[in-house]
Design an enzyme around this catalytic site. Sequence first.
Site, short mmCIF file in Angstrom:
data_model
loop_
_atom_site.label_atom_id
_atom_site.label_comp_id
_atom_site.label_asym_id
_atom_site.label_seq_id
_atom_site.Cartn_x
_atom_site.Cartn_y
_atom_site.Cartn_z
CE1 TYR A 1 -4.13 1.61 0.02
CE2 TYR A 1 -3.31 2.87 1.88
CZ TYR A 1 -4.25 2.67 0.90
OH TYR A 1 -5.32 3.54 0.78
CG ASN B 1 -15.71 1.86 0.12
OD1 ASN B 1 -14.54 1.94 -0.21
ND2 ASN B 1 -16.26 0.70 0.46
CG ASN C 1 -22.54 -6.59 -7.16
OD1 ASN C 1 -23.63 -6.09 -6.95
ND2 ASN C 1 -22.37 -7.64 -7.92
CB SER C 2 -17.11 -2.43 -5.48
OG SER C 2 -17.35 -1.17 -6.06
N GLY C 3 -18.12 -1.53 -2.72
CA GLY C 3 -18.52 -0.48 -1.80
C GLY C 3 -18.52 0.89 -2.45
NE ARG D 1 -25.16 2.42 -24.59
CZ ARG D 1 -25.52 1.22 -24.97
NH1 ARG D 1 -24.87 0.63 -25.97
NH2 ARG D 1 -26.50 0.58 -24.38
CG ASP D 2 -16.83 4.99 -29.68
OD1 ASP D 2 -15.90 5.46 -29.02
OD2 ASP D 2 -16.89 4.99 -30.91
NE ARG D 3 -22.36 7.38 -23.72
CZ ARG D 3 -23.17 7.20 -22.72
NH1 ARG D 3 -22.82 7.56 -21.53
NH2 ARG D 3 -24.34 6.65 -22.89
CE LYS E 1 -16.99 -1.96 2.68
NZ LYS E 1 -15.62 -2.13 2.16
#
Length: 315
Positions: free
Chosen positions: A94, A167, A193-195, A216-218, A309
Amino acid sequence: MWGCGALLGARAGSRLRCELFLAWDRGWSAAAPYSASAEPSRVRALVYGHHGDPAKVVELKNLELAAVGGSDVHVKMLAAPINPSDINMIQGNYGFLPKLPAVGGNEGVGQVVAVGGSVTGVKPGDWVIPASAGLGTWQTEAVFSEEALISIPSDLPLQSAATLSVNPCTAYRMLMDFEQLQPGDCVIQNASNSGVGQAVIQIAAALGLRTVNVVRDRPGGTMVTYGGMAKQPVIASVSQLIFKDLKLRGFWLSQWKKDHSPAQFKELIVTLCGLISRGQLTAPACSEVPLQDYQRALEASVQPFVSSKQILTMC
C-alpha cells in the site's frame, strides 16, 4: 477482482459532452478526564508484526490501554470493516504503511468513553470515526489524540457509520473533482457490487445524475482508477486516447487528504452524514463478524467477486 467504475456525460436530452469512468481494480462526566492512575484496562486487538498473508500474520492479542493525556480521547470501538486497503497494508503493498507492529484497520466507528482535560471537540457518549488512515481500528478500545478523530451523529445506522470514511468519501470526491457535472449528466460505472460502486450510484442519484453500467463509445471521457486490488495494469486503447480524447486519472483518498485541510475533510463527512440522515446513502451489503472470528472475516475479504463487506463487531 475488486472493481467499480462510473462514467459521466451531459444533461438528459442533450448530446453527451463529457464522461467520467471510475474504475477500481473493496458513565464518565464530560468535565472529568480519564484518570491515569486507574487500573490498566486490557484491550483485545488484531495485530501484525510483519507483512504477509493476512490469514497468517494477523493475531488476536491482549494489549494494555494507554493512559489518557490532556489532549487524548478514550474510545470504545463499536464496529470496523475490512477494506481492500487494510489487506494491502498488511501485505505491505500500500502507498502508506504504519510502523510495525501495528493494529489493523483504517476505518470504523467508536464511542467516546472519556476525554483529557484539554479536549474540547468531543465528549463522552459521542460517536467518532478516524480522520486519517493507519489509526488501528481493529481493537475493542483505544486511546487516540483528539485530532485523529472526527465526531459524527450518534443516531446514524451502525453499519453506515462504520463504513463512512473511505468508500463514500472516495465516491463523492471522484464525482465532484474531475468533471463539472450537472443534473442529468450520465455516470457509467463498472462494478455496482463494490462499496465504492454502491456509493457512486446513491450519491449520483442524490446529485441528480444518471447511472448506467455499460461503457459506450463516447468522446471526451475521463477514466479514473481508484484502487488496485487486482494488481493488474490499466489497459486503454491508443485510438481512444488520440481520437476520442480519453483522459486517464488516478485517485487516492489519502493523497486528497494531504492536499486539503482537516476542515475540508470534516466538511465532506458532514455532507455525507446529511445524505445518510435523509436516506439517500446507505451502507453497502455487510456481514457482521465478532472480533474473535476475525480469521473467517479475513478469508472472506480476500475472495474474488465478494459483494458483502466484512465488518468486525467489538461487543
